[in-house]
Enzyme design. Structure first.
Site, PDB file in Angstrom:
ATOM      1  N   SER A  34       0.703  -1.106   0.049  1.00 44.87           N
ATOM      2  CA  SER A  34       0.016   0.011  -0.034  1.00 44.87           C
ATOM      3  C   SER A  34       0.736   1.328   0.104  1.00 44.87           C
ATOM      4  O   SER A  34       0.317   2.394  -0.345  1.00 44.87           O
ATOM      5  CB  SER A  34      -0.795  -0.091   1.156  1.00 44.87           C
ATOM      6  OG  SER A  34      -0.254   0.316   2.461  1.00 44.87           O
ATOM      7  N   LYS A  80       0.339   5.089   6.709  1.00 43.12           N
ATOM      8  CA  LYS A  80      -0.126   5.662   5.624  1.00 43.12           C
ATOM      9  C   LYS A  80       0.458   7.240   5.568  1.00 43.12           C
ATOM     10  O   LYS A  80       1.206   7.775   6.581  1.00 43.12           O
ATOM     11  CB  LYS A  80      -1.508   5.826   5.686  1.00 43.12           C
ATOM     12  CG  LYS A  80      -2.360   4.597   5.753  1.00 43.12           C
ATOM     13  CD  LYS A  80      -2.163   3.810   4.457  1.00 43.12           C
ATOM     14  CE  LYS A  80      -3.082   2.548   4.477  1.00 43.12           C
ATOM     15  NZ  LYS A  80      -2.707   1.626   3.838  1.00 43.12           N
TER      16      LYS A  80
END
Length: 156
Positions: A34, A80
């Site tokens: 990711s 993230k």
């Protein structure tokens, strides 16, 4: 030196080490795709230094990479990039469209996204996350040696 002195020194050493880790940071393994290409560009895990100080002093800013408790599964952590801070307007673009829905990041929240668009579970799926879920800021790739680097904050 007697056995009791040795035991005392070990206990003191462990206590000091734990205090340093709890205060300043620790090292963690980053798995998954990711955050490619920032992490794991060759599908091999990177190890990063997690700094707790920026979270304690509320100094996370747009472009920083953070580790947070997953809003979906609180026993898991996610890594993230902060793409929006409180007051920012983020645009949720729909596939095959140049326009999108606008959302304001509420006070006390961050908007986070993975660098590998389309292969990430992030705020585009679950919305903004509370600052209280943020555990650490990722500041350095420490392993493998060929990937060692300070991570600079950047954003779109």
């Amino acid at each position: 030196m007697g056995v009791w002195c040795q035991i005392k020194n070990v206990v003191i050493g462990v206590a000091i080490g734990r205090t340093v880790i709890d205060t300043f940071g620790s090292v963690a393994r980053v798995d998954g795709i990711s955050m490619q290409p920032t992490f794991n560009p060759n599908n091999t895990a990177d190890f990063v230094f997690l700094s707790y100080i920026p979270v304690r002093f509320d100094s996370i800013k747009r472009g920083d990479i953070i580790v947070a408790l997953s809003p979906r599964c609180p026993n898991e952590t996610i890594i993230k990039r902060v793409t929006g801070v409180e007051g920012d307007i983020v645009v949720l673009k729909k596939k095959n469209s140049s326009s999108g829905e606008k959302k304001v990041v509420p006070k006390g929240y961050y908007w986070i996204e993975g660098d590998h668009k389309g292969h990430t579970y992030d705020s585009t799926s679950f919305g903004p996350i509370s600052k209280g879920l943020v555990v650490a800021k990722v500041s350095v790739i420490v392993w493998p040696p060929s990937r060692w680097q300070l991570l600079q904050s950047h954003h779109k």
